[in-house]
Scaffold this active site. Structure first.
Site, mmCIF file in Angstrom:
data_model
loop_
_atom_site.group_PDB
_atom_site.id
_atom_site.type_symbol
_atom_site.label_atom_id
_atom_site.label_comp_id
_atom_site.label_asym_id
_atom_site.label_seq_id
_atom_site.Cartn_x
_atom_site.Cartn_y
_atom_site.Cartn_z
ATOM 1 C CE LYS A 1 4.938 5.988 -3.923
ATOM 2 N NZ LYS A 1 4.941 5.908 -5.382
ATOM 3 C CE1 TYR B 1 6.122 3.714 -1.312
ATOM 4 C CE2 TYR B 1 4.374 3.023 0.189
ATOM 5 C CZ TYR B 1 4.846 3.215 -1.097
ATOM 6 O OH TYR B 1 4.042 2.923 -2.179
HETATM 7 N N1 LIG Z 1 1.918 -2.545 -4.518
HETATM 8 C C1 LIG Z 1 1.282 -1.694 -3.753
HETATM 9 O O1 LIG Z 1 0.658 -2.082 -2.745
HETATM 10 C C2 LIG Z 1 1.283 -0.229 -4.090
HETATM 11 C C3 LIG Z 1 0.281 0.584 -3.540
HETATM 12 C C4 LIG Z 1 0.278 1.934 -3.851
HETATM 13 C C5 LIG Z 1 1.235 2.465 -4.682
HETATM 14 N N2 LIG Z 1 2.198 1.660 -5.206
HETATM 15 C C6 LIG Z 1 3.203 2.278 -6.090
HETATM 16 O O2 LIG Z 1 3.103 1.703 -7.367
HETATM 17 C C7 LIG Z 1 4.362 1.777 -8.018
HETATM 18 C C8 LIG Z 1 4.685 0.424 -8.625
HETATM 19 O O3 LIG Z 1 4.812 -0.525 -7.588
HETATM 20 P P1 LIG Z 1 4.419 -2.053 -7.789
HETATM 21 O O4 LIG Z 1 3.406 -2.395 -6.784
HETATM 22 O O5 LIG Z 1 4.130 -2.324 -9.191
HETATM 23 O O6 LIG Z 1 5.794 -2.745 -7.324
HETATM 24 P P2 LIG Z 1 6.803 -3.708 -8.105
HETATM 25 O O7 LIG Z 1 6.095 -4.868 -8.677
HETATM 26 O O8 LIG Z 1 7.898 -3.955 -7.133
HETATM 27 O O9 LIG Z 1 7.337 -2.793 -9.291
HETATM 28 C C9 LIG Z 1 8.266 -1.771 -9.067
HETATM 29 C C10 LIG Z 1 8.913 -1.417 -10.381
HETATM 30 O O10 LIG Z 1 9.883 -0.396 -10.160
HETATM 31 C C11 LIG Z 1 11.125 -0.810 -10.718
HETATM 32 N N3 LIG Z 1 12.237 -0.298 -9.944
HETATM 33 C C12 LIG Z 1 12.495 -0.512 -8.640
HETATM 34 N N4 LIG Z 1 13.641 0.093 -8.283
HETATM 35 C C13 LIG Z 1 14.104 0.709 -9.393
HETATM 36 C C14 LIG Z 1 15.243 1.508 -9.654
HETATM 37 N N5 LIG Z 1 16.135 1.821 -8.709
HETATM 38 N N6 LIG Z 1 15.415 1.976 -10.911
HETATM 39 C C15 LIG Z 1 14.526 1.670 -11.892
HETATM 40 N N7 LIG Z 1 13.429 0.943 -11.695
HETATM 41 C C16 LIG Z 1 13.217 0.467 -10.448
HETATM 42 C C17 LIG Z 1 11.075 -2.336 -10.671
HETATM 43 O O11 LIG Z 1 11.873 -2.925 -11.668
HETATM 44 P P3 LIG Z 1 13.361 -3.487 -11.476
HETATM 45 O O12 LIG Z 1 13.373 -4.292 -10.217
HETATM 46 O O13 LIG Z 1 13.566 -4.276 -12.723
HETATM 47 O O14 LIG Z 1 14.225 -2.289 -11.413
HETATM 48 C C18 LIG Z 1 9.616 -2.596 -11.018
HETATM 49 O O15 LIG Z 1 9.438 -2.561 -12.398
HETATM 50 C C19 LIG Z 1 5.359 2.250 -6.976
HETATM 51 O O16 LIG Z 1 5.587 3.640 -7.176
HETATM 52 C C20 LIG Z 1 4.646 2.029 -5.651
HETATM 53 O O17 LIG Z 1 5.059 2.932 -4.667
HETATM 54 C C21 LIG Z 1 2.234 0.319 -4.949
#
Ligand SMILES: NC(=O)c1ccc[n+]([C@@H]2O[C@H](COP(=O)([O-])OP(=O)(O)OC[C@H]3O[C@@H](n4cnc5c(N)ncnc54)[C@H](OP(=O)(O)O)[C@@H]3O)[C@@H](O)[C@H]2O)c1
Length: 272
Positions: A170, A166
């Site tokens: 990133k 992962y």
């Molecule tokens: N949360 C953290 O701690 C964190 C920190 C740094 C960076 N990030 C990054 O921020 C971004 C958003 O993450 P988040 O924290 O908002 O997580 P989240 O709440 O799990 O949201 C992830 C989103 O991606 C969609 N998704 C997942 N698999 C998919 C697929 N195969 N096709 C299309 N859509 C898909 C999900 O929707 P569906 O399930 O409806 O498909 C959801 O809308 C990610 O790139 C993550 O790596 C997160």
């Protein structure tokens, strides 16, 4: 920490990056928050993720509340054909902002990982981003101004034991964002790398991690949008800032050891 954009900021975002923005990962977490804030700024939205019902609810809410237009394109973006379908659905819309936020993480020892799940993550976190950016860059070059927000992470800056792949996805996003920010500046395309720390969203459950300290999506959405067009990276939210600044003088090899301890704690439940 402001949780809504000022009127001046809303006008700036709409004028520079409107009338349409494309947000993937809009059904949950950070992507959903960015979509809500962009709608409040008056941008029309193309919303994408797998869960159509969540997207439809969001679309109907923001249409009613902000009088904007929306288009929902549901599907699995780890499949190249779905990305192609999403691209086709944007034809005829004047998209000026791309936010490929859909992504997920995995955790645990690499040797025990499921290869198909890891490949799927690579396709979503990297390949789908590549396809979308590659499609929109030539379109954006013809506009007066436009933007791309790429979702990096604080894990992008060193190897992370127990979440090695992962973190590698990133690091890929971070590197792409840094290079493109410079290349595309001359075309008035603002590329922003958003570098959140832990954010409480759907992320931790899917990644099977337990976060002890985190920000909410509402803590990070506004800072990300305020940073667009004002620099090439942003660490939104207090927890991310604390982690980045406390580690800023630590050599990379030592950061790997610190991350090993952090991730060890976040995945301790996996070891029973
Ligand atoms: N949360 C953290 O701690 C964190 C920190 C740094 C960076 N990030 C990054 O921020 C971004 C958003 O993450 P988040 O924290 O908002 O997580 P989240 O709440 O799990 O949201 C992830 C989103 O991606 C969609 N998704 C997942 N698999 C998919 C697929 N195969 N096709 C299309 N859509 C898909 C999900 O929707 P569906 O399930 O409806 O498909 C959801 O809308 C990610 O790139 C993550 O790596 C997160």
């Amino acid at each position: 920490m402001a949780k809504s954009l000022s009127t001046t900021e809303k006008t700036r975002l709409k004028n520079h990056y409107g009338p349409w923005a494309l947000v993937t990962g809009a059904s949950s977490g950070i992507g959903r928050e960015l979509a809500v804030q962009l709608a409040a700024a008056g941008l029309n939205l193309v919303l994408s993720a797998r869960r159509q019902d969540e997207l439809e609810h969001l679309a109907s809410d923001v249409e009613k509340k902000h009088g904007i237009q929306t288009k929902v394109v549901a599907g699995d973006l780890s499949v190249p054909n779905t990305v192609q379908r999403l691209i086709s659905e944007t034809r005829g819309l004047d998209v000026g902002l791309l936010v490929p936020c859909a992504g997920f993480g995995t955790s645990g020892l690499f040797e025990k990982s499921n290869l198909e799940a890891e490949v799927n993550m690579l396709r979503l976190n990297c390949e789908a981003v590549l396809r979308l950016v590659h499609h929109f860059v030539p379109i954006f070059q013809k506009r007066k101004r436009s933007g791309i927000i790429l979702m990096s992470s604080i894990v992008a800056f060193q190897g992370v034991p127990r979440s090695a792949h992962y973190a590698a996805t990133k690091a890929w996003v971070q590197s792409l964002a840094e290079g493109l920010a410079d290349e595309l500046r001359a075309h008035r395309i603002d590329v922003l790398s958003a570098i959140p720390g832990p954010v409480e969203s759907g992320f931790s459950e899917r990644a099977n991690m337990k976060m002890s300290l985190s920000n909410s999506p509402a803590d990070v959405g506004v800072p990300i949008l305020r940073a667009l067009g004002r620099g090439s990276s942003v660490v939104p939210g207090g927890v991310g800032k604390l982690l980045v600044y406390s580690l800023r003088t630590v050599p990379r090899w030592a950061k790997v050891r610190i991350m090993k301890m952090v991730m060890g704690g976040m995945t301790a439940h996996q070891r029973g």
